[in-house]
Enzyme design. Structure first.
Site, PDB file in Angstrom:
ATOM      1  N   ASP A 162       0.826  -1.210   0.000  1.00  0.00           N
ATOM      2  CA  ASP A 162       0.000   0.000   0.000  1.00  0.00           C
ATOM      3  C   ASP A 162       0.858   1.257   0.000  1.00  0.00           C
ATOM      4  O   ASP A 162       2.016   1.237   0.391  1.00  0.00           O
ATOM      5  CB  ASP A 162      -0.904   0.015   1.234  1.00  0.00           C
ATOM      6  CG  ASP A 162      -0.078  -0.030   2.506  1.00  0.00           C
ATOM      7  OD1 ASP A 162       0.866  -0.841   2.562  1.00  0.00           O
ATOM      8  OD2 ASP A 162      -0.360   0.742   3.435  1.00  0.00           O
ATOM      9  N   GLU A 163       0.238   2.332  -0.449  1.00  0.00           N
ATOM     10  CA  GLU A 163       0.773   3.679  -0.293  1.00  0.00           C
ATOM     11  C   GLU A 163       2.237   3.817  -0.686  1.00  0.00           C
ATOM     12  O   GLU A 163       3.059   4.274   0.094  1.00  0.00           O
ATOM     13  CB  GLU A 163       0.627   4.141   1.168  1.00  0.00           C
ATOM     14  CG  GLU A 163      -0.803   4.200   1.617  1.00  0.00           C
ATOM     15  CD  GLU A 163      -0.918   4.750   3.041  1.00  0.00           C
ATOM     16  OE1 GLU A 163      -1.761   5.623   3.248  1.00  0.00           O
ATOM     17  OE2 GLU A 163      -0.164   4.322   3.914  1.00  0.00           O
ATOM     18  N   VAL A 164       2.538   3.423  -1.883  1.00  0.00           N
ATOM     19  CA  VAL A 164       3.919   3.575  -2.340  1.00  0.00           C
ATOM     20  C   VAL A 164       4.083   4.979  -2.910  1.00  0.00           C
ATOM     21  O   VAL A 164       3.315   5.407  -3.759  1.00  0.00           O
ATOM     22  CB  VAL A 164       4.260   2.524  -3.410  1.00  0.00           C
ATOM     23  CG1 VAL A 164       5.710   2.654  -3.829  1.00  0.00           C
ATOM     24  CG2 VAL A 164       3.972   1.133  -2.878  1.00  0.00           C
TER      25      VAL A 164
END
Lengths: 536, 551
Positions: free
Chosen positions: A331-333
C-alpha cells in the site's frame, strides 16, 4: 428476530422474575445476559440448572476423536473454568449439601489437537444444555473452543452469587471465515504481554485471525535469524523493543490454543524505512537533481539483490509463521523517490513502462508474490496492489482499506474473481466517542450488487488498530469493546443483528463481562458494572 | 455539561474525524514528525517549564547508595514534617525507582563529580506543613544544583513540593545508565494560582485507587486543585453522615459504588501531601436526579396536564424544607472538606418541569417573577449562597449563575465553561469585578484523531480584551474530564498527557509557546509518567525506553 426474542425470555422468566425486574428497572439494562456474538440459532427456556464449581466437570465424550491429552482442549478447560466461575477461590467454601455434578461433555469428530487453525477450519458447533448435563459437539477442536466460549457466556450468577445455566439449544457457525484484528507493532512497540492479552480478548468475541503488522517505517522489531541487523539497527531499541524468535513462537502458540491464526505482514515496497537501516542497498536512494539527496524511498525494485534478499527473508518468515497465508502489504507507495532516481528511470525505459510508476510497483509485487507462492504461501495484499495491477491472475486475496465507497471496491475485486477481506469500516484507531460502537456494528459487507458466487468471495473482515497514537497504555480500552461490534457483524446472522438499539443491552453486558475478565474495555455510556475495573 | 450538549459536540467532532478518514498510515509527514521527538530541548524534559532556568554543561552523577534528600540546617520544617519526609521518599523512589541498591557498594566514597545531597530549606517561620493548601499558598521555590550539594529553597512546603518534582525531572540517565544531573539554577513560581483537574464520579464511579493515581499524576504536572464533581443526575456516591439514605438509594450500588467518609478523608490527605486542594462540587438545582431517590420532596414534581407525571425536575425552590435540607447538608460538607471553597454548580437548569408545576407557577406569581424562570433560579441560588456563606466557605459557580445576574459575594469564583464566546465571557466576568477560572477550551472528554494536546496548549486564559486589572482577576483554569464515556478502564490514558498541556499553560510564563520545544519535552515527560506507573498515552509514533508494564 426469533432467536433474539428467545434470549430475552430466557432471561426474565426465572423464579426471581420480580426481583430481577426491580433490579432491571433500577440499574438499567445491566442484568441482561446473553451471548456475544449472537449464535445463529438459539432457543432457551426458563428451566435452569444450578452449577457448582465443586461439582462441575469437563468430559470428553466416548465417541470423541480427541480425548484427554488433547493439548487444545485440555488447556481450554483450564482457562474456561475460572471464566465460568469468576468468584471461585477454591478454598473456604462451606457446603451444606452435596452438590449434584454437572457435566459438560465435549465430542469432536476429528483429532486435530496438534494442528493449527487454518482458512478452511470448521468452527461449527452444537451446544445442548439440559439438567445437569451439557453436550458440546463439533467437527473440530476449533469449533469446540467457540462452543466453550458460548457456554461460559450462558452461565450467570443470581444475587446470592450462585451459578446457573438455563436449558438451551444452540446450533452455531460463523457467517464469515476470516474475522481478524490488526495490531501495529512498528509505530509503537507492544509488549508481548499486551499481545497475549489481546488474543485472549479476541477469543471472547470469537475472532480467529491476528493480523500482525509487525514492521513498518518507524521500527523493525522482528528479530530475523537470517538478517539480525534488521532489528538490531531498525528497532527502536535492539534489546528491549524486539520480538525474539521465542516471543514469536509464544504468540503463535498462545493464539493456536485459542483457535486464532497468526497472519504476519511484511509490507513492501513502501513502509520500509526501518528496513533500510540494517540492510544497505535495499531501499531506493533518492536524488535531488543529479546528486544523491541522502534520503531513501521504497524498496529498490530494479536490483537483483533486492529479490535475493526478499527470497531469503520470506523463506525464513514462512517457516516461522505456520499459517498458509502471508500479508505482503503493497500500500501507499510514494513514487517521488523512484522518479528522482536515474537508475530507476533507465529501468522503466528498458521495461517499456513509460512514466507509469504503478507498472513498476506491479512488477515488483508480481516478483514478491512469486517468491511467496514458491514457498506455498497464499499472498494477501492491500487494495492498492489490485488497483494498479494489470496481471491480476497472480493475486488471490485483496484487503480493502480505503474509505469512500468501499463496497464499490469490494464489488470490483469480487468481480475480478479474487477473494476479499474488508477493513475500511473498521479503523478503530480513530477514537470516536465510544457510544459510536454502533458505527462499527451497522456495517453491511455484502450490500453490493453481485452474484452469489461473487458474495462468497468476501471471506471476511478485519478491525485495524494502527499504532500512531496507540501503545500499551491505551490500546485495550481503544480496542474493546468496539472491536466486538465488528465481531458480531462477522460472526452472526445479519438479519438477526440488524439493530444496534436491540443489541445495546447485550453489548453493555458483554462489556462488563470483559471488565470482569480483566480486560480494560471502556464504557459505552453512563452507567456501571457490578465489578468495576480494578487496575489504574 | 449535560449529555445532550456533549452528545451534539461529540457528534461534531466525530463527523470531522470521519471526514478525514486518514490513510492507514500517513506516509511522509510521519517520519518528519517522528524525528521531532529526538530533537532534544535545551530544557531537557522539564514540564511544565519553570519561569527561569539556567542549565550548564557541567554534570554530576547521583547514585542510590549515596544520594539523600535532607532538611537543610535552619529550615523551619524538620523531621516532624511528615509531608516533606514523605515527599523525600517519594522522589527518591521516582529518581532511583528501577535500580536497586547493590550490596557492597555502600562503603564506596563519593567521587568529586558526585552529587550526594539535596538540601531542602524552608525559609519562612511557618512552613505550613500541617496546613491545607489554599488558593493563596506560596508555591515558589529556588533550586540550585551544584557541588557539594543541591539546595532547594522555598518559603513554604508547597514550593518545596514543586521544587522536588522539578529536581526529579532534571535527573537523566547517561549512556551508561548512570543517573546524572547538570549544574542548574532555577527560580520558579506559577503563573496562575488555580490549576485544576475536574473528575466526574457520578456518570461512572471511579475507584479510590484511580483517583489517587491521578492525584499522583497531577503532582507530576504541578496541578494544585482536584475539582471533585462528586455527584450528578446519574448517581450519588458521596456517603453523607447526615443523610445516609441519599447514597443508599442514589448510588449505583450502596456498598461497592460509594465514597465513605474514610475514603473522602484519604483523598483529601493524599492531595494535601502533594499540595493539591480538593474542591468538592455539589451541583444544584439541576443535575440532581440522584439526590431525589433518597430525599423525598427535594425535587420538583413535574406535571403533565394537571396531574403529576411521576417524573421529577430540578430541586424544588419554593419549599422551606428544601432550604432546611441544604443548610444541614452544606454544614456537613463544610466540615468534611477543609478547602476554603466549595463548588455549587448552578449550570444547565431545565425550566420545563418548573413550568409544568402549578405550585411553582403560583409562587412565581406571588413573587412577581412573571414567566421569567431565570428569576426563580436566581431566587434559589441566592438563598443557597446565603446558606453556604454561613458555613464560612467561599464558593465557585458555573458561569450561568453570573449570567443570570445573581448577586454574588465579591470573592466568588466564576467558572467559565461554555465554548464559543468564552473570551468575551471572561471579559464580562472580570469587568464585573469577579475572579474567574477558565475551562471552555479544556474539555478533555471531547476526543479527536491526532495530536489535540496542541490545541489545549495554545489556549490562554488571559486571551481576551480587558484591562490589566481585569487580567489579574483570572486566577487560572481547569481541565475537565466529564464521565459519560470514561471510567477506570480508560480515564488515565485519556487524561494524560493531554492535561499536561493545560498544566504547562497554567504554570509557565505567558511566552512559553514554542510547540516544537513543547513536543520534545512532553514526549519525554510522558515516558517519565509511564515509568512512574501512569498509563499516559503516546503523542505520536515513537517509543519509551521503558514501556508501560501494565495491561
Amino acid at each position: 428476530m426469533e432467536a433474539a426474542r428467545c434470549v430475552t425470555f430466557g432471561q426474565y422468566l426465572r423464579p426471581h422474575f420480580y426481583l430481577l425486574l426491580l433490579i432491571f428497572l433500577r440499574n438499567g439494562p445491566h442484568t441482561v445476559e446473553g451471548v456475544w456474538p449472537l449464535p445463529q440459532t438459539f432457543t432457551s427456556s426458563i428451566e435452569r440448572s444450578p452449577l457448582s464449581p465443586e461439582a462441575f466437570y469437563f468430559e470428553y465424550g466416548s465417541q470423541s476423536a480427541a480425548q484427554q491429552g488433547c493439548s487444545v482442549l485440555d488447556a481450554a478447560f483450564t482457562r474456561y473454568f475460572p471464566l465460568i466461575f469468576p468468584d471461585y477461590t477454591g478454598n473456604g467454601v462451606l457446603r451444606f449439601y452435596a452438590d449434584k455434578p454437572f457435566r459438560l461433555v465435549i465430542t469432536v469428530d476429528r483429532d486435530d489437537c496438534e494442528s493449527y487453525p487454518n482458512e478452511d477450519s470448521s468452527e461449527r458447533y452444537n451446544l445442548s444444555v439440559s439438567a445437569r448435563q451439557a453436550s458440546l459437539n463439533a467437527e473440530t477442536v476449533w469449533g469446540a473452543l467457540r462452543g466453550l466460549e458460548t457456554f461460559s457466556q450462558l452461565v450467570y450468577q443470581d444475587d446470592f452469587g450462585s451459578y446457573f445455566v438455563n436449558k438451551t439449544e444452540i446450533v452455531d457457525f460463523p457467517r464469515f471465515q476470516f474475522r481478524g484484528i490488526l495490531l501495529d507493532t512498528s509505530r509503537h512497540y507492544l509488549p508481548v504481554k499486551t499481545i497475549l492479552q489481546t488474543l485472549d480478548a479476541m477469543a471472547y468475541s470469537k475472532f480467529n485471525v491476528f493480523h500482525w503488522h509487525i514492521v513498518d517505517d518507524p521500527s523493525f522489531p522482528y528479530q530475523s535469524r537470517t538478517y539480525p541487523d534488521l532489528s538490531s539497527k531498525g528497532a527502536f531499541h535492539p534489546m528491549t523493543h524486539i520480538y525474539t524468535q521465542s516471543d514469536v513462537r509464544r504468540v503463535i502458540s498462545h493464539a493456536r490454543l485459542w483457535g486464532i491464526r497468526v497472519l504476519p505482514e511484511f509490507d513492501s515496497p513502501g513502509h520500509t524505512a526501518s528496513w533500510g537501516k540494517g540492510q544497505s542497498d535495499l531501499l531506493t536512494p533518492c536524488y535531488r537533481g543529479s546528486s544523491l539527496s541522502g534520503t531513501f524511498g521504497p524498496v529498490n525494485p530494479v536490483l537483483p539483490s533486492t529479490y535475493q534478499f526478499m527470497a531469503r527473508l520470506f523463506k525464513e518468515v514462512s517457516s516461522v509463521f505456520p499459517d498458509s497465508h502471508i500479508h505482503l502489504g503493497g500500500d501507499e507507495v510514494n513514487f517521488s523517490c523512484w522518479s528522482s532516481n536515474p537508475d530507476i528511470r533507465a529501468f522503466m525505459k528498458k521495461m517499456g513502462f513509460g512514466v507509469d510508476f504503478t507498472k513498476l510497483e506491479a512488477f515488483y509485487m508480481e516478483n514478491i508474490v512469486n517468491i511467496t507462492s514458491a514457498l506455498n504461501k497464499t499472498a494477501i495484499v492491500w487494495q492498492d496492489v489490485f488497483d494498479y495491477h494489470e496481471l491480476r491472475s497472480s493475486l488471490s486475496v485483496v484487503e480493502v482499506w480505503k474509505g469512500g465507497c468501499y463496497l464499490c471496491e469490494v464489488r470490483r475485486v469480487a468481480k475480478a474473481g479474487l477473494r476479499v477481506i474488508l477493513a475500511s469500516p473498521w479503523y478503530l484507531d480513530q477514537p470516536g466517542p465510544t457510544h459510536n460502537w454502533a458505527r462499527f456494528y451497522t456495517v453491511w459487507p455484502l450490500a453490493f450488487k453481485g452474484t452469489e458466487e461473487q458474495k462468497k468471495l468476501v471471506i471476511g473482515g478485519e478491525v485495524c488498530m494502527w499504532g500512531e497514537y496507540v501503545d500499551a497504555t491505551n490500546l485495550t480500552p481503544r480496542l474493546w469493546p468496539r472491536a466486538s461490534a465488528a465481531a458480531e457483524r462477522l460472526w452472526s446472522d445479519e438479519k438477526q443483528t440488524s439493530s444496534a438499539d436491540k443489541a445495546f443491552p447485550r453489548f453493555q453486558d458483554l462489556r462488563c463481562k470483559l471488565v470482569r475478565r480483566g480486560i480494560r474495555a471502556e464504557p459505552l455510556y453512563v452507567g456501571h458494572c457490578k465489578h468495576e475495573y480494578q487496575g489504574v | 455539561m449535560t449529555a445532550p450538549l456533549q452528545l451534539a459536540l461529540l457528534l461534531l467532532t466525530l463527523g470531522f474525524s470521519r471526514g478525514l478518514q486518514p490513510g492507514p498510515r500517513d506516509d511522509y509527514e510521519e517520519s518528519a514528525e517522528t524525528e521531532r521527538v529526538f530533537a532534544a530541548s535545551k530544557y531537557g524534559s522539564l514540564w511544565p517549564l519553570p519561569q527561569k532556568v539556567k542549565i550548564s554543561d557541567v554534570s554530576f552523577k547521583l547514585t542510590g547508595v549515596t544520594f539523600r534528600i535532607t532538611d537543610a540546617k535552619g529550615s523551619s520544617s524538620g523531621a516532624s514534617c511528615s509531608l516533606l519526609q514523605n515527599a523525600y521518599r517519594r522522589y527518591y523512589e521516582y529518581i532511583f525507582g528501577g535500580s536497586r541498591v547493590q550490596h557492597g557498594a555502600e562503603g564506596r566514597r563519593a567521587g568529586p563529580s558526585v552529587l550526594t545531597e539535596l538540601q531542602v530549606l524552608i525559609v519562612s517561620a511557618d512552613s505550613e506543613c500541617e496546613r491545607f493548601p489554599a488558593v493563596t499558598s506560596d508555591e515558589s521555590y529556588e533550586l540550585t544544583v551544584d557541588q557539594p550539594y543541591a539546595v532547594l529553597k522555598a518559603p513554604k512546603v508547597w514550593g518545596a513540593l514543586r521544587g522536588l518534582e522539578t529536581f526529579s525531572q532534571l535527573v537523566y540517565e547517561d549512556e551508561y545508565g548512570a543517573k546524572s544531573i547538570n549544574s542548574t539554577t532555577i527560580s520558579d513560581f506559577p503563573r496562575f494560582a488555580h490549576r485544576g483537574i475536574l473528575l466526574d464520579t457520578s456518570r461512572h464511579f471511579l475507584p479510590i485507587k484511580v483517583i489517587l493515581a491521578n492525584l499522583e499524576a497531577m503532582a507530576m504536572n504541578k496541578f494544585n486543585v482536584f475539582h471533585w464533581h462528586i455527584v450528578d443526575d446519574q448517581s450519588f456516591p458521596y456517603m453523607s453522615r447526615t443523610f445516609p439514605h441519599i447514597s443508599q438509594q442514589g448510588a449505583y450500588h450502596p456498598y461497592t459504588h460509594v465514597y465513605t467518609p474514610a475514603d473522602v478523608k484519604m483523598v483529601i490527605e493524599f492531595g494535601r501531601l502533594r499540595g493539591i486542594r480538593v474542591v468538592p462540587e455539589f451541583d444544584t438545582p439541576g443535575h440532581t436526579q440522584s439526590w431525589g431517590k433518597g430525599q423525598k420532596d427535594l425535587l420538583t414534581p413535574c406535571y403533565s396536564g394537571d396531574k403529576p407525571s411521576g417524573s421529577f425536575g430540578p430541586v424544588n425552590p419554593i419549599l422551606n424544607t428544601t432550604y432546611d435540607f441544604m443548610s444541614k447538608f452544606f454544614k456537613e460538607i463544610s466540615g468534611v472538606f477543609p478547602d476554603a471553597y466549595v463548588h455549587l454548580g448552578g449550570d444547565e437548569v431545565d425550566f420545563n418541569c418548573w413550568k409544568s408545576n402549578p405550585d411553582i407557577q403560583k409562587f412565581m406569581e406571588q413573587q412577581g417573577f412573571g414567566q421569567d424562570f431565570s428569576k426563580l433560579e436566581s431566587f434559589y441560588i441566592q438563598k443557597l449562597l446565603d446558606i453556604v456563606a454561613t458555613t464560612q466557605k467561599g464558593y465557585m459557580i458555573w458561569q450561568e449563575v453570573f449570567d443570570n445576574g445573581v448577586k454574588l459575594k465579591p470573592d466568588t469564583v466564576v467558572h467559565v465553561w461554555i465554548g464559543g464566546g468564552a473570551n468575551e465571557e471572561m471579559g464580562k466576568v472580570t469587568a464585573a469585578g469577579y475572579t474567574t477560572i477558565l475551562s471552555a477550551p479544556w474539555y478533555l472528554d471531547y476526543i479527536s484523531y491526532a495530536q489535540d494536546w496542541q490545541k489545549y496548549y495554545k489556549a490562554d486564559p488571559q486571551d481576551f480584551k480587558g484591562t490589566e486589572a481585569q487580567k489579574k482577576l483570572v486566577i487560572g483554569g481547569e481541565a475537565c474530564l466529564w464521565g459519560e464515556y470514561v471510567d477506570a478502564t480508560n480515564l488515565t490514558p485519556r487524561l494524560w498527557p493531554r492535561a499536561s498541556a493545560v498544566g504547562e499553560r497554567l504554570w509557565s510564563a505567558v511566552d512559553v509557546t514554542d510547540i516544537n520545544d513543547a513536543f520534545s519535552r512532553l514526549s519525554v515527560h510522558r515516558c517519565r509518567m509511564v515509568e512512574r506507573g501512569i498509563p499516559a498515552e503516546p503523542l505520536f509514533s515513537s517509543y519509551c525506553p521503558r514501556e508501560y508494564k501494565g495491561i
